[in-house]
Design a protein around this motif. Sequence first.
Motif, short mmCIF file in Angstrom:
data_model
loop_
_atom_site.label_atom_id
_atom_site.label_comp_id
_atom_site.label_asym_id
_atom_site.label_seq_id
_atom_site.Cartn_x
_atom_site.Cartn_y
_atom_site.Cartn_z
N GLU A 194 0.79 -1.19 -0.02
CA GLU A 194 -0.05 -0.06 0.13
C GLU A 194 0.80 1.33 0.10
OE1 GLU A 194 -3.32 0.22 2.76
OE2 GLU A 194 -4.23 -0.93 1.45
N ASP A 195 1.91 1.23 0.70
CA ASP A 195 2.91 2.29 0.52
C ASP A 195 3.38 2.71 -0.78
OD1 ASP A 195 2.76 2.69 3.24
OD2 ASP A 195 4.79 1.74 3.48
N ASP A 196 3.40 1.95 -1.77
CA ASP A 196 3.79 1.92 -3.18
C ASP A 196 2.51 2.74 -3.62
OD1 ASP A 196 6.31 0.71 -3.30
OD2 ASP A 196 5.18 -1.25 -3.41
N GLY A 197 1.55 2.11 -3.39
CA GLY A 197 0.23 2.85 -4.05
C GLY A 197 -0.11 4.12 -3.58
N PHE A 198 0.36 4.56 -2.23
CA PHE A 198 0.12 5.88 -1.71
C PHE A 198 1.03 6.71 -2.50
CE2 PHE A 198 -2.18 4.14 1.86
CZ PHE A 198 -3.49 4.97 1.92
N LYS A 199 2.29 6.40 -2.49
CA LYS A 199 3.27 7.28 -3.44
C LYS A 199 3.06 7.54 -4.78
CE LYS A 199 8.35 7.69 -4.42
NZ LYS A 199 7.87 8.25 -6.00
N TRP A 200 2.34 6.53 -5.55
CA TRP A 200 2.02 6.85 -6.85
C TRP A 200 0.75 8.07 -6.87
CZ3 TRP A 200 1.58 1.13 -7.67
CH2 TRP A 200 2.73 0.33 -7.58
N VAL A 201 -0.07 7.73 -5.86
CA VAL A 201 -1.44 8.52 -5.87
C VAL A 201 -0.99 9.90 -5.51
CG1 VAL A 201 -3.58 9.10 -4.53
CG2 VAL A 201 -2.99 6.79 -5.35
N ILE A 202 -0.11 10.20 -4.49
CA ILE A 202 0.36 11.16 -4.03
C ILE A 202 1.39 12.12 -5.36
CG2 ILE A 202 2.17 12.57 -2.72
CD1 ILE A 202 1.18 10.50 -0.56
N ASP A 203 2.13 11.34 -6.08
CA ASP A 203 2.90 11.79 -7.29
C ASP A 203 1.98 12.37 -8.36
OD1 ASP A 203 5.20 11.50 -5.71
OD2 ASP A 203 5.84 9.72 -6.97
N GLY A 204 0.91 11.64 -8.51
CA GLY A 204 0.20 11.80 -9.56
C GLY A 204 -0.91 13.20 -9.31
N LEU A 205 -1.38 13.40 -8.11
CA LEU A 205 -2.15 14.39 -7.74
C LEU A 205 -1.27 15.59 -7.65
CD1 LEU A 205 -4.48 12.74 -5.10
CD2 LEU A 205 -5.37 14.24 -7.17
N THR A 206 -0.13 15.61 -7.23
CA THR A 206 0.75 16.49 -7.15
C THR A 206 0.97 17.17 -8.43
OG1 THR A 206 1.72 15.71 -5.11
CG2 THR A 206 3.04 17.27 -6.51
N GLU A 207 1.04 16.45 -9.63
CA GLU A 207 1.50 16.84 -10.84
C GLU A 207 0.20 17.52 -11.46
OE1 GLU A 207 3.55 14.46 -13.83
OE2 GLU A 207 3.79 13.05 -12.27
N VAL A 263 -7.70 8.40 2.89
CA VAL A 263 -7.91 9.71 2.04
C VAL A 263 -7.05 10.91 2.69
CG1 VAL A 263 -9.64 11.60 1.57
CG2 VAL A 263 -10.32 9.24 1.41
N MET A 264 -7.14 11.05 3.97
CA MET A 264 -6.25 12.23 4.72
C MET A 264 -4.91 12.01 4.56
SD MET A 264 -8.96 14.20 5.14
CE MET A 264 -7.97 15.40 5.64
N LYS A 265 -4.42 10.90 4.55
CA LYS A 265 -3.01 10.55 4.53
C LYS A 265 -2.56 11.26 3.25
CE LYS A 265 0.60 6.95 4.00
NZ LYS A 265 0.71 5.49 4.40
N ILE A 266 -3.38 11.09 2.18
CA ILE A 266 -2.81 11.63 0.74
C ILE A 266 -3.02 13.26 0.73
CG2 ILE A 266 -3.32 11.93 -1.70
CD1 ILE A 266 -4.25 8.90 -1.27
N VAL A 267 -4.01 13.66 1.42
CA VAL A 267 -4.46 15.01 1.53
C VAL A 267 -3.31 15.75 2.44
CG1 VAL A 267 -5.97 16.97 2.29
CG2 VAL A 267 -6.87 14.85 1.06
N ARG A 268 -3.13 15.45 3.48
CA ARG A 268 -2.12 15.97 4.17
C ARG A 268 -0.65 15.98 3.95
NH1 ARG A 268 -5.28 13.39 9.24
NH2 ARG A 268 -6.71 14.95 9.83
N ALA A 269 -0.26 14.74 3.15
CA ALA A 269 1.14 14.65 2.37
C ALA A 269 1.31 15.88 1.45
CB ALA A 269 1.23 13.16 2.09
N ILE A 270 0.14 16.09 0.78
CA ILE A 270 0.35 17.19 -0.38
C ILE A 270 0.04 18.34 0.18
CG2 ILE A 270 -1.00 17.98 -2.61
CD1 ILE A 270 -1.36 14.80 -3.06
N ASP A 271 -0.71 18.71 1.19
CA ASP A 271 -0.92 19.95 1.91
C ASP A 271 -0.96 21.19 0.88
OD1 ASP A 271 -1.14 21.87 3.96
OD2 ASP A 271 1.10 21.85 4.26
#
Length: 318
Positions: free
Chosen positions: A177-190, A217-225
Amino acid sequence: MKHLTRRSAVSSVIAGVAASAIPFGSSASAADEPKKTEPKRRTRFAVSSYSFWQFKNEDLRPIETCIDLAAEWGFDGVELLEMQMVNKDNATLQKLKQRAFVNGMDLSGFSTHQGWVNPDADVRNKNTQKTINSIEIAYKLGIPTMRVNTGRWGTSGNFDELMANRGIEPTLEGYTEDDGFKWVIDGLTECLPTAEKCGVTLGLENHWGLGRTPEGVMKIVRAIDSPWLKTTLDTGNFLEDPYDRLELMADDAVLVQAKTYYGGGMWYTLDLDYPRIARLLNKHSYNGYVSLEFEGKENPKTAIPKSLKMLQAAFEAA
């Protein structure tokens, strides 16, 4: 020196005016003055075009039909499902925007589908570009917020199987799941520079995959901030303990999607306490749209107006 805010400045002026209105020597006290209450803000209700189409009602697929019926039934806005749109050329988009305007309706949200939970970088890049294109469509339509998803692992045979397993599916072999979260965070950030340029706030929904839980959800939102990535709350996508879970996302909500299931749900039915949900949203000072997503088997032409009346009563009582 105490910082003077706009609110405190206005309050000082009002207090001064009130004091000057009391005659000199008057014995009037605060207890004699009528108590002032804040006017209650009316909740605005939209309806998702998905409520009409549901991937099966072809006569209710045209967005124009959805806008006309929503206006006739008393909604304030319409949330468009991108997948439902047959044409997305600029001329069509502008006609839809005009149709909503002459009906006195807002185009209040744009629901899109994307998925970054994939080890193939080319697949992730295609989903990023797809999301950027969707943001630009929302901008052309004048829509201020766009629903986004994490995507899911795809290890379920189909959506019916996913629902039978309560939205839970295993990761792909060899990945975490950590791999997945990184992929989502990178994609949304772009996607965020385009979101900021277009003035379209992204709302990450609790929508299966890594967004199945509020913590995900909040792990992603807070990581991108970023102010351009917030949350979309779907009342029907937490199958257990929905109220506590919705509350974990409520402070960042820019859109609420309210599920109803008249005639029984297509995959499941939840008995949602909408007065409680309304009080929860009031507690978190949510002032945005509540967008109906009808997901039942009853005819949408009877169930959608019925759903609106129920939601209006629930939020008026809160």
